[in-house]
Design a protein around this motif. Structure first.
Motif, PDB file in Angstrom:
ATOM      1  N   SER A 139       3.671 -12.719  -7.186  1.00  0.00           N
ATOM      2  CA  SER A 139       2.709 -11.925  -7.215  1.00  0.00           C
ATOM      3  C   SER A 139       1.750 -11.729  -5.728  1.00  0.00           C
ATOM      4  CB  SER A 139       1.642 -11.970  -8.165  1.00  0.00           C
ATOM      5  OG  SER A 139       0.479 -10.922  -7.982  1.00  0.00           O
TER       6      SER A 139
ATOM      7  N   LYS B  95       1.798  -8.634 -13.464  1.00  0.00           N
ATOM      8  CA  LYS B  95       0.667  -8.995 -14.375  1.00  0.00           C
ATOM      9  C   LYS B  95       0.812  -9.035 -15.942  1.00  0.00           C
ATOM     10  CE  LYS B  95      -3.075  -7.793 -11.137  1.00  0.00           C
ATOM     11  NZ  LYS B  95      -4.269  -6.548 -10.779  1.00  0.00           N
ATOM     12  N   ARG B  96       1.716  -8.243 -16.405  1.00  0.00           N
ATOM     13  CA  ARG B  96       2.049  -8.034 -17.637  1.00  0.00           C
ATOM     14  C   ARG B  96       2.813  -9.107 -18.084  1.00  0.00           C
ATOM     15  NH1 ARG B  96       2.274  -2.462 -16.750  1.00  0.00           N
ATOM     16  NH2 ARG B  96       4.605  -2.564 -16.162  1.00  0.00           N
ATOM     17  N   SER B  97       3.709  -9.591 -17.410  1.00  0.00           N
ATOM     18  CA  SER B  97       4.464 -10.877 -17.310  1.00  0.00           C
ATOM     19  C   SER B  97       3.614 -11.985 -17.531  1.00  0.00           C
ATOM     20  CB  SER B  97       5.559 -11.221 -16.340  1.00  0.00           C
ATOM     21  OG  SER B  97       6.408  -9.859 -16.219  1.00  0.00           O
TER      22      SER B  97
ATOM     23  N   GLN C  30       3.091   0.062  -5.174  1.00  0.00           N
ATOM     24  CA  GLN C  30       2.508  -1.262  -5.100  1.00  0.00           C
ATOM     25  C   GLN C  30       1.814  -1.797  -6.615  1.00  0.00           C
ATOM     26  OE1 GLN C  30       0.302  -1.731  -1.696  1.00  0.00           O
ATOM     27  NE2 GLN C  30       2.286  -1.764  -0.296  1.00  0.00           N
ATOM     28  N   GLN C  31       1.186  -0.769  -6.893  1.00  0.00           N
ATOM     29  CA  GLN C  31       0.198  -1.222  -7.914  1.00  0.00           C
ATOM     30  C   GLN C  31       1.066  -1.121  -9.285  1.00  0.00           C
ATOM     31  OE1 GLN C  31      -2.672   1.949  -8.503  1.00  0.00           O
ATOM     32  NE2 GLN C  31      -4.092   1.205  -6.905  1.00  0.00           N
ATOM     33  N   ASN C  32       2.300  -0.358  -9.563  1.00  0.00           N
ATOM     34  CA  ASN C  32       3.335  -0.728 -10.603  1.00  0.00           C
ATOM     35  C   ASN C  32       3.816  -2.033 -10.403  1.00  0.00           C
ATOM     36  OD1 ASN C  32       2.618   2.071 -11.326  1.00  0.00           O
ATOM     37  ND2 ASN C  32       4.084   3.107 -10.205  1.00  0.00           N
ATOM     38  N   GLN C  33       4.393  -2.354  -9.423  1.00  0.00           N
ATOM     39  CA  GLN C  33       4.756  -3.733  -9.079  1.00  0.00           C
ATOM     40  C   GLN C  33       4.023  -4.682  -9.395  1.00  0.00           C
ATOM     41  OE1 GLN C  33       6.331  -3.652  -5.090  1.00  0.00           O
ATOM     42  NE2 GLN C  33       8.183  -2.220  -5.455  1.00  0.00           N
ATOM     43  N   LEU C  34       2.731  -4.608  -9.079  1.00  0.00           N
ATOM     44  CA  LEU C  34       1.727  -5.856  -9.359  1.00  0.00           C
ATOM     45  C   LEU C  34       1.503  -5.738 -10.939  1.00  0.00           C
ATOM     46  CD1 LEU C  34      -0.743  -5.506  -6.639  1.00  0.00           C
ATOM     47  CD2 LEU C  34       0.881  -7.076  -6.872  1.00  0.00           C
ATOM     48  N   SER C  35       1.317  -4.413 -11.505  1.00  0.00           N
ATOM     49  CA  SER C  35       1.191  -4.437 -12.941  1.00  0.00           C
ATOM     50  C   SER C  35       2.066  -5.006 -13.560  1.00  0.00           C
ATOM     51  CB  SER C  35       1.116  -2.871 -13.217  1.00  0.00           C
ATOM     52  OG  SER C  35      -0.032  -2.347 -12.740  1.00  0.00           O
ATOM     53  N   GLN C  36       3.395  -4.920 -13.398  1.00  0.00           N
ATOM     54  CA  GLN C  36       4.668  -5.369 -13.966  1.00  0.00           C
ATOM     55  C   GLN C  36       4.515  -7.014 -13.945  1.00  0.00           C
ATOM     56  OE1 GLN C  36       8.040  -3.760 -12.334  1.00  0.00           O
ATOM     57  NE2 GLN C  36       8.066  -1.931 -13.132  1.00  0.00           N
TER      58      GLN C  36
ATOM     59  N   GLN D   8       2.106  -9.285  -2.891  1.00  0.00           N
ATOM     60  CA  GLN D   8       1.038  -8.730  -2.203  1.00  0.00           C
ATOM     61  C   GLN D   8       1.143  -8.683  -0.720  1.00  0.00           C
ATOM     62  OE1 GLN D   8      -2.422 -10.614  -3.838  1.00  0.00           O
ATOM     63  NE2 GLN D   8      -2.162  -9.424  -5.795  1.00  0.00           N
TER      64      GLN D   8
END
Length: 361
Positions: free
Chosen positions: A134, A247-249, A239-245, A138
């Motif tokens: 992550s 974060k979910r992990s 970028q938000q989608n990638q970070l959200s994935q 970023q």
């Protein structure tokens, strides 16, 4: 004539002095008979009054337990395991949330040792790698956004330069057209040759061709600016989608880690303030979920006796009735009985299972 002599004493007196052959009957009532008669009459009257105005109190002997009015809080382990830490002692004052026991539920294998600990370490390493990924993502996203902004700035500068060139070229074309018109007039008057006139026309066509090139470049740069602007606006969402994935992990790994930790060691904490007692579990002892490891007496309680009356006798009892209590710890033959009153009666009957949970003596 013979005269009759009169007796000296009266006939009644003489008879009184004479011993009678039959005595007279005299009825004399003794004092004890009168007393007994009075007692019988009083007893009869008391019985009649009791039957008319008195009531009969039925005597029932029942069992019960002494408990605080707020109840006792028994601490049961959530899972069976081995006590690895005991943080309290008998009679200690505790607060809500204080640690009582730590119970280990880990399982050992011959090859890997504590399997649960190994799984926890693997999950922690996986979580750490996700956090590092992550952070790298970023940094990459920040660099991508910076590059897009720099590209957009460069394209806008190029567009401004091309616009300036187009304006200059348009001015040169306007001047070339004026010159060409004058040369055409001179050609009409035969003041110049046809070759000279065509040379000026070729120069005008070159200027117009250059203008078309500048306009094509302007259109290309404008399209690139629009694409870059769209890319920059979509870059945040991407970028938000990638970070959200990621974060979910991370959340999934935290959930798994919590589950593994709960299966490895369980912390038993105090749910209320009070005094800890009956701390029967010791370090190294195996415990299960069926038996409590400790009991908490809440603060500011009043002790009361809970009596369990059979259904056949409950109908003769009401609130306020007097009760005599005998404690098993203090034999009533030596310490006597304790007077109490019924404070309340439950409105529903308790089953055998409910009574078994109360741990009756």
């Amino acid at each position: 004539m013979t005269s009759q002599r009169k007796p000296l004493f009266r006939q009644e007196a003489v008879e009184a002095q004479r011993t009678p052959m039959v005595s007279e009957i005299v009825l004399i009532r003794p004092v004890s008979s009168t007393l007994m008669l009075g007692l019988c009459l009083c007893a009869t009257l008391a019985i009649l009054l009791f039957l008319i105005f008195g009531s009969y109190a039925r005597r029932t002997t029942v069992e019960g337990i002494v408990m605080p009015d707020k109840g006792l809080v028994k601490i049961y382990p959530q899972q069976a395991g081995v006590v690895v830490n005991k943080a309290v002692r008998e009679g200690q004052q505790i607060k809500k949330g204080d640690l009582l026991y730590t119970v280990s539920t880990d399982v050992r294998s011959m090859a890997d040792g504590e399997t649960q600990a190994a799984r926890v370490n693997q999950m922690r390493n996986y979580k750490k790698s996700l956090q590092e990924e992550s952070e790298k993502l970023q940094r990459i996203q920040l660099q991508e956004k910076q590059n897009a902004k720099e590209k957009l700035t460069t394209l806008r500068m190029q567009l401004a330069r091309v616009n300036s060139q187009i304006a200059t070229q348009q001015t040169r074309i306007s001047l070339a057209k004026d010159v060409n018109n004058r040369y055409q007039q001179l050609l009409t008057r035969n003041n110049i040759s046809l070759d000279q006139f065509r040379g000026h026309q070729d120069a005008l066509l070159d200027l117009q061709s250059n203008l078309l090139s500048f306009e094509r470049e302007q259109a290309s740069i404008t399209s690139a600016i629009n694409d870059t602007t769209t890319e920059l606006s979509n870059l945040d969402l991407k970028q938000q989608n990638q970070l959200s994935q990621i974060k979910r992990s991370v959340i999934d790994s935290n959930t798994t880690l919590i589950a593994l930790e709960s299966q490895r060691e369980i912390a038993a904490s105090a749910p209320i303030d009070g005094t800890i007692t009956a701390t029967i579990a010791e370090v190294g002892q195996s415990i299960d979920t069926q038996h409590p490891v400790a009991t908490i007496i809440p603060d500011d309680v009043h002790w009361q006796a809970r009596l369990y009356v059979p259904s056949s006798d409950i109908g003769f009892i009401k609130s306020g009735d007097a009760v005599l209590i005998r404690y098993q710890a203090f034999p009533w033959q030596k310490f006597g009985q304790y007077h109490a009153k019924i404070a309340s009666i439950t409105l529903v009957a308790l089953s055998a299972n409910d009574l078994s949970r109360e741990e009756l003596p």
